[in-house]
Scaffold this motif. Structure first.
Motif, short mmCIF file in Angstrom:
data_model
loop_
_atom_site.label_atom_id
_atom_site.label_comp_id
_atom_site.label_asym_id
_atom_site.label_seq_id
_atom_site.Cartn_x
_atom_site.Cartn_y
_atom_site.Cartn_z
N GLY A 1 -20.90 29.91 106.26
CA GLY A 1 -20.63 30.93 107.29
C GLY A 1 -20.95 30.48 108.70
N GLY A 2 -20.65 29.21 108.98
CA GLY A 2 -20.87 28.71 110.34
C GLY A 2 -22.33 28.47 110.64
N ASP A 3 -23.17 28.54 109.59
CA ASP A 3 -24.61 28.36 109.80
C ASP A 3 -24.98 26.97 110.28
OD1 ASP A 3 -25.04 30.88 109.14
OD2 ASP A 3 -25.97 30.50 107.17
N LEU A 4 -24.02 26.03 110.17
CA LEU A 4 -24.33 24.66 110.56
C LEU A 4 -24.76 24.58 112.02
CD1 LEU A 4 -21.53 22.65 108.70
CD2 LEU A 4 -23.96 22.83 108.11
N ALA A 5 -24.27 25.50 112.82
CA ALA A 5 -24.62 25.49 114.25
C ALA A 5 -26.12 25.59 114.47
CB ALA A 5 -23.89 26.62 114.97
N ASP A 6 -26.82 26.18 113.50
CA ASP A 6 -28.28 26.32 113.65
C ASP A 6 -29.05 25.17 112.99
OD1 ASP A 6 -27.64 28.77 114.65
OD2 ASP A 6 -27.82 29.77 112.68
N LYS A 7 -28.33 24.31 112.30
CA LYS A 7 -29.03 23.26 111.54
C LYS A 7 -29.32 22.04 112.40
CE LYS A 7 -28.73 25.68 107.80
NZ LYS A 7 -29.87 26.48 107.38
N LYS A 8 -30.47 21.43 112.12
CA LYS A 8 -30.88 20.26 112.89
C LYS A 8 -30.71 18.98 112.08
CE LYS A 8 -34.36 22.36 115.82
NZ LYS A 8 -35.79 22.56 116.00
N ALA B 1 -24.27 22.07 116.40
CA ALA B 1 -24.39 22.16 117.87
C ALA B 1 -24.87 20.80 118.38
CB ALA B 1 -25.40 23.23 118.24
N GLU B 2 -24.27 20.37 119.49
CA GLU B 2 -24.61 19.06 120.02
C GLU B 2 -26.12 18.90 120.23
OE1 GLU B 2 -21.43 18.15 122.65
OE2 GLU B 2 -22.39 16.28 123.25
N GLY B 3 -26.73 19.96 120.72
CA GLY B 3 -28.17 19.91 121.00
C GLY B 3 -29.03 19.81 119.76
N ASN B 4 -28.43 20.07 118.59
CA ASN B 4 -29.20 19.98 117.34
C ASN B 4 -29.01 18.64 116.62
OD1 ASN B 4 -30.37 22.46 117.60
ND2 ASN B 4 -28.78 23.54 116.44
N ILE B 5 -28.26 17.76 117.26
CA ILE B 5 -28.07 16.42 116.67
C ILE B 5 -28.88 15.45 117.51
CG2 ILE B 5 -26.39 14.62 116.07
CD1 ILE B 5 -24.21 16.88 116.37
N ASN B 6 -29.92 14.91 116.92
CA ASN B 6 -30.79 14.01 117.67
C ASN B 6 -30.69 12.60 117.09
OD1 ASN B 6 -32.72 12.95 119.29
ND2 ASN B 6 -34.37 14.34 118.66
N ILE B 7 -30.12 11.68 117.88
CA ILE B 7 -29.92 10.30 117.40
C ILE B 7 -30.88 9.38 118.15
CG2 ILE B 7 -28.23 8.46 117.02
CD1 ILE B 7 -26.02 10.48 117.08
N VAL B 8 -31.71 8.63 117.41
CA VAL B 8 -32.73 7.81 118.08
C VAL B 8 -32.57 6.33 117.76
CG1 VAL B 8 -34.42 9.68 118.28
CG2 VAL B 8 -34.39 8.27 116.20
N VAL C 1 -31.91 17.85 107.78
CA VAL C 1 -31.43 16.68 107.04
C VAL C 1 -31.65 15.45 107.90
CG1 VAL C 1 -29.02 16.91 107.86
CG2 VAL C 1 -29.45 15.78 105.68
N LEU C 2 -31.87 14.32 107.24
CA LEU C 2 -32.03 13.06 107.97
C LEU C 2 -30.96 12.06 107.54
CD1 LEU C 2 -35.90 12.59 108.02
CD2 LEU C 2 -34.39 12.25 109.99
N ILE C 3 -30.39 11.35 108.52
CA ILE C 3 -29.45 10.27 108.24
C ILE C 3 -30.12 9.01 108.79
CG2 ILE C 3 -27.15 9.33 108.72
CD1 ILE C 3 -26.14 12.22 109.06
#
Ligand code: BGC
Length: 373
Positions: free
Chosen positions: A63-70, A100-107, A130-132
């Motif tokens: 239900g579009g919940d991905l926008a809240d996922k980090k 959401a772009e702000g919830n994707i943190n690439i280091v 989730v971690l990649i």
């Protein structure tokens, strides 16, 4: 470009390549890579579309919940050309799937495992969903898995494959941990086949009956470097060719190192007929050294890499590189994101998600370039 379009272009070029090589199908191409075949049974390239659909359906069901996922993404080193393509595609695909772009943190792990381990710890403290992870050292995977699993966070490894014992642990314990990547044996085999297909007469400039080569390796800790080194030469031997190793050096995947190592090797071994590089960055460096030494690819020396970076494909078209092997960062990054979504939504994943390499010569380099636009 849609995933389906990319897949169909790649399927077409893979078919063209396998027809040229006299193979019936892509799956039969890496004859020297039995485990690749076994593993691919779980997730062959053709199944990528259903897996993608499953992730799409799961994302919709959420239900579009991905926008809240980090999402936390750890890359071993930002300055790596291939991983730059990979992470940019991963970022834009995650956004296209609803994050959401702000919830994707690439280091950037800056090629230091201690730095990366700290970054993972920070992501755990922050409570990402989730971690990649593209590990700095594949041999640290067991420690990383334990940290992340104990924190209850699902984990998708990319690009640097943990060893078989580690992968077996995920399946045995039914943990939410998977690996997305290609089987490096296939890429090595394809490099060797590109050279073998030229025929001994075209390669054996000094007439000694053997292929005199130098090998420039990536990080020796990395299974991609180990298998590409081994299987490129195995493919030559399997084709009935004699080989003579003149030099083997470690260039750590980097262009500058490829350039200086090949300059030294060519000075010490002017009889070199083939330069094998474990990736294109080092092959681009090798090309600079070859040209500086007054040598000409296709006329008195041959050069192969892996990745199909744009510049390398252009060199293949221009004849300044003999060939390369497409390391499909689009399919791999999308599969990694799909796997992350499948964990978030509870759909789950297999513990190994494979992807095929594609042989690139002057015949299909333009198709590959077009598919990357
Ligand atoms: C790529 C290399 C890259 C390495 C990083 C390999 O699969 O071919 O270009 O440097 O991954 O781990």
């Amino acid at each position: 470009m849609s995933m389906r379009k990319v897949l169909s272009i790649l399927a077409a070029s893979a078919m063209a390549v396998s027809l040229l090589a006299g193979c019936g199908s892509t799956a039969s191409a890496p004859a020297a890579a039995p485990a690749a075949e076994e593993k691919k049974e779980e997730a062959p390239a053709e199944e990528a579309a259903p897996a993608e659909e499953a992730a799409e359906e799961a994302a919709e069901a959420a239900g579009g919940d991905l926008a809240d996922k980090k999402v936390g993404v750890c890359i071993y080193q930002f300055s790596d050309n291939f991983m730059t393509l990979f992470r940019n595609e991963l970022q834009s695909y995650l956004v296209s799937q609803g994050f959401a772009e702000g919830n994707i943190n690439i280091v950037d792990g800056a090629n230091d495992q201690a730095t990366q381990t700290n970054q993972i710890q920070n992501f755990i403290t922050e409570g990402v969903d989730v971690l990649i992870i593209n590990p700095v050292n594949s041999s640290s995977a067991a420690t990383i898995t334990d940290m992340v699993h104990d924190a209850g966070i699902p984990l998708v490894y990319i690009n640097r494959e943990p060893d078989a014992d580690e992968e077996a642990r995920w399946a045995d314990n039914d943990w939410d941990v998977t690996y997305v990547g290609c089987d490096a044996r296939q890429s090595g085999t394809m490099q060797g086949e590109i050279i073998a297909d030229l025929g001994l007469d075209a390669i054996d400039f000094n007439g000694n009956g053997a292929i005199d080569y130098i090998m420039i390796k990536g990080d020796p800790e990395n299974i991609d470097a180990q298998y590409r080194t081994e299987f490129s030469i195995k493919a030559l031997e399997d084709a009935g060719l004699k080989v003579e190793k003149l030099d083997e050096q470690v260039g750590m995947w980097q262009q500058e190192q490829g350039q200086s190592l090949v300059a030294n090797s060519l000075a010490a071994h002017p009889e070199t007929e083939v330069v094998f590089c474990n990736n294109d960055a080092m092959a681009l460096g090798a090309l600079q050294a070859i040209q500086a030494a007054g040598r000409k690819v296709g006329e008195d020396i041959y050069l192969v890499g892996v990745d199909a970076l744009t510049e390398a494909c252009e060199d293949v078209l221009a004849g300044t590189m003999t060939g390369t092997v497409f390391n499909d960062h689009i399919s791999q990054s999308h599969s990694a994101a799909d796997a992350a979504i499948n964990y978030i939504t509870g759909a789950g994943n297999e513990h190994y998600i494979g992807c095929d390499y594609v042989k690139v010569t002057a015949d299909n380099a333009q198709d590959i370039l077009d598919s990357l636009k």
